[in-house]
Design an enzyme around this catalytic site. Structure first.
Site, PDB file in Angstrom:
ATOM      1  N   TYR A 109       0.856  -1.196   0.000  1.00  0.00           N
ATOM      2  CA  TYR A 109       0.000   0.000   0.000  1.00  0.00           C
ATOM      3  C   TYR A 109       0.884   1.236   0.000  1.00  0.00           C
ATOM      4  O   TYR A 109       1.869   1.306   0.745  1.00  0.00           O
ATOM      5  CB  TYR A 109      -0.906   0.030   1.245  1.00  0.00           C
ATOM      6  CG  TYR A 109      -1.688   1.328   1.323  1.00  0.00           C
ATOM      7  CD1 TYR A 109      -2.939   1.419   0.745  1.00  0.00           C
ATOM      8  CD2 TYR A 109      -1.137   2.472   1.911  1.00  0.00           C
ATOM      9  CE1 TYR A 109      -3.648   2.618   0.762  1.00  0.00           C
ATOM     10  CE2 TYR A 109      -1.825   3.675   1.929  1.00  0.00           C
ATOM     11  CZ  TYR A 109      -3.079   3.738   1.354  1.00  0.00           C
ATOM     12  OH  TYR A 109      -3.759   4.924   1.356  1.00  0.00           O
ATOM     13  N   GLU A 197      -2.773   7.697  -4.370  1.00  0.00           N
ATOM     14  CA  GLU A 197      -2.811   6.409  -3.689  1.00  0.00           C
ATOM     15  C   GLU A 197      -2.581   5.286  -4.697  1.00  0.00           C
ATOM     16  O   GLU A 197      -3.240   5.241  -5.732  1.00  0.00           O
ATOM     17  CB  GLU A 197      -4.168   6.209  -3.001  1.00  0.00           C
ATOM     18  CG  GLU A 197      -4.214   4.955  -2.146  1.00  0.00           C
ATOM     19  CD  GLU A 197      -5.612   4.691  -1.589  1.00  0.00           C
ATOM     20  OE1 GLU A 197      -6.529   4.419  -2.392  1.00  0.00           O
ATOM     21  OE2 GLU A 197      -5.779   4.747  -0.361  1.00  0.00           O
TER      22      GLU A 197
END
Ligand code: ADP
Ligand code: MG
Length: 398
Positions: A109, A197
């Site tokens: 992530y 992101e």
């Protein structure tokens, strides 16, 4: 402003972030054709909506043939995809992205956000990618690595290496990880993003670092500096009430209750909504007409608030400093004369030219409910809505 995954990937790849080969389609047939163009024998078809969580909601499908791609796309196009980020009404699918399926070993992530408490860009990373960050912070909080960027010196290479080490990236891939991190940071900074992101960023089976998903959000107030990014806006993904307001230069937030609010200033909007709740009601929306609103602007605001079918009463709450109560009153009268509305309108005015404003409202002969204070206004609006509900209980359920 949000953009689609395929657009974010294209932007990030210009900054050195490596992404799989992919191509956009506007119909199932085109999706099949895109796969043949890309070549290979496994593809991922991905619904392009402004929301994450598509995988779990059926918006990301692995396909082995172009027939499968066409079938997967057919099940997506024109539907609303409901994910945990879209709300119950979902977001319409009008584009799909066809991408080479990439075998991978690990999912990471990676997020770049504005951290308001440190007033810096913060990098948030975790070796537990694939899950949403909320889930990671609930289940694997220790896996989260955080690092902030000192604005005077920018994002340094040693910092990027530190993050790579903390994530246990194999030594042979450190350089590539550093390039990816720095590319994201530069994209964030140069394009005035508020969020970048990548989830997941993967280490592929053939040892490359690749962004399989990408999300970017931009600062609306900086879009004038980036006309090419402003063009990426996709109104099909926005609340139609909010995009109509944005087109008219008004700040509008759609909510789920029954009392429409017209106010000036965001702080007053918050206070107005709190007071409505305190009085036992629920706001349907709020519209901030801003400072120096002309009668025309107020009239426009009225039309917009009333275009929401859930509105059963309208509360106008103006504290005029730069604004003028007489202008607001003129706008209210103009709007209600041109388009008589079937719902009660409560008006509370205070500040500059308040006497003149109240006189205009009174002389108009319109059935406007005057209020002496914010609490009084909220109570009257809630009472008016409850009256309406008692008269016509059927309407409420529609
Ligand atoms: P979302 O975050 O909206 O669910 P993603 O793009 O992250 O959508 O896709 C969901 C999952 O599908 C990813 O976590 C990844 O495991 C898999 N995936 C996505 N794109 C690819 C790809 N090109 N190749 C292989 N797997 C993929
Ligand atoms: Mg994702």
């Amino acid at each position: 402003m949000d953009i689609h995954e395929y657009q974010a990937k294209e932007l990030l790849s210009r900054f050195g972030v490596i992404v799989p080969q992919g191509s956009l389609a506007y119909s199932p047939e085109q999706a099949g054709y895109r796969a043949r163009e890309l070549g290979g024998d496994r593809w991922i078809v991905k619904a392009q909506v402004h929301a994450g969580g598509r995988g779990k909601a059926g918006g990301v499908r692995l396909c082995d043939s172009d027939q499968e791609i066409i079938a997967a796309s057919e099940s997506m196009f024109g539907r609303k995809l409901v994910t945990h980020q879209t709300g119950s009404e979902g977001k319409g699918i009008y584009r799909v992205y066809v991408e080479a399926a990439v075998p991978f070993e690990r999912e990471i992530y990676l997020g770049f956000v504005l951290d308001r408490s440190s007033q810096r860009v913060m990098i948030v990373a975790s070796s537990e990618g694939g899950m949403e960050i909320e889930e990671i912070s609930a289940k694997k909080p220790d896996s989260i690595v955080r690092s902030t960027v000192e604005p005077a010196v920018g994002f340094r290479e040693f910092q990027a290496r530190e993050i790579a080490f903390a994530l246990d990236i194999p030594a042979a891939l450190t350089q590539q990880m550093v390039r990816t991190l720095q590319g994201c940071y530069r994209a964030f900074r140069d394009l005035d993003a508020t969020m970048v992101e990548i989830n997941p960023l993967v280490i592929t089976s053939d040892n490359r670092i690749l962004a399989l998903d990408a999300k970017m959000t931009f600062d609306d107030n900086a879009l004038f500096r980036h006309p090419q990014i402003a063009e990426l806006r996709d109104k099909s993904q926005e609340d139609p009430r909010e995009s109509r307001a944005a087109d008219r230069g008004l700040n509008y937030i759609g909510l789920v209750g029954n009392i429409g609010c017209i106010v000036n200033g965001a702080g007053l909007a918050m206070a107005t909504m709190d007071t409505i709740k305190l009085a036992g009601g629920e706001p349907a929306n709020f519209l901030d007409i801003g400072g120096g609103a002309t009668p025309e602007r107020v009239a426009k605001a009225f039309r917009l608030v009333l275009s929401d079918g859930n509105v059963r009463a309208v509360l106008v709450n103006i504290f005029a400093g730069i604004n003028r109560c007489d202008w607001v009153a003129e706008g209210v009268v103009k709007a209600l004369t041109a388009n008589p509305v079937g719902v009660p309108v409560v008006v509370r005015l205070a500040g500059t030219n308040v006497e003149e404003g109240l006189r205009i409202l009174e002389n108009s002969g319109l059935p406007i409910i005057g209020a002496t204070s914010l609490m009084d206004a909220a109570e009257q609006a809630v009472a008016a809505w409850k009256n309406d509900q008692a008269r016509d209980p059927e309407e409420e359920t529609s």
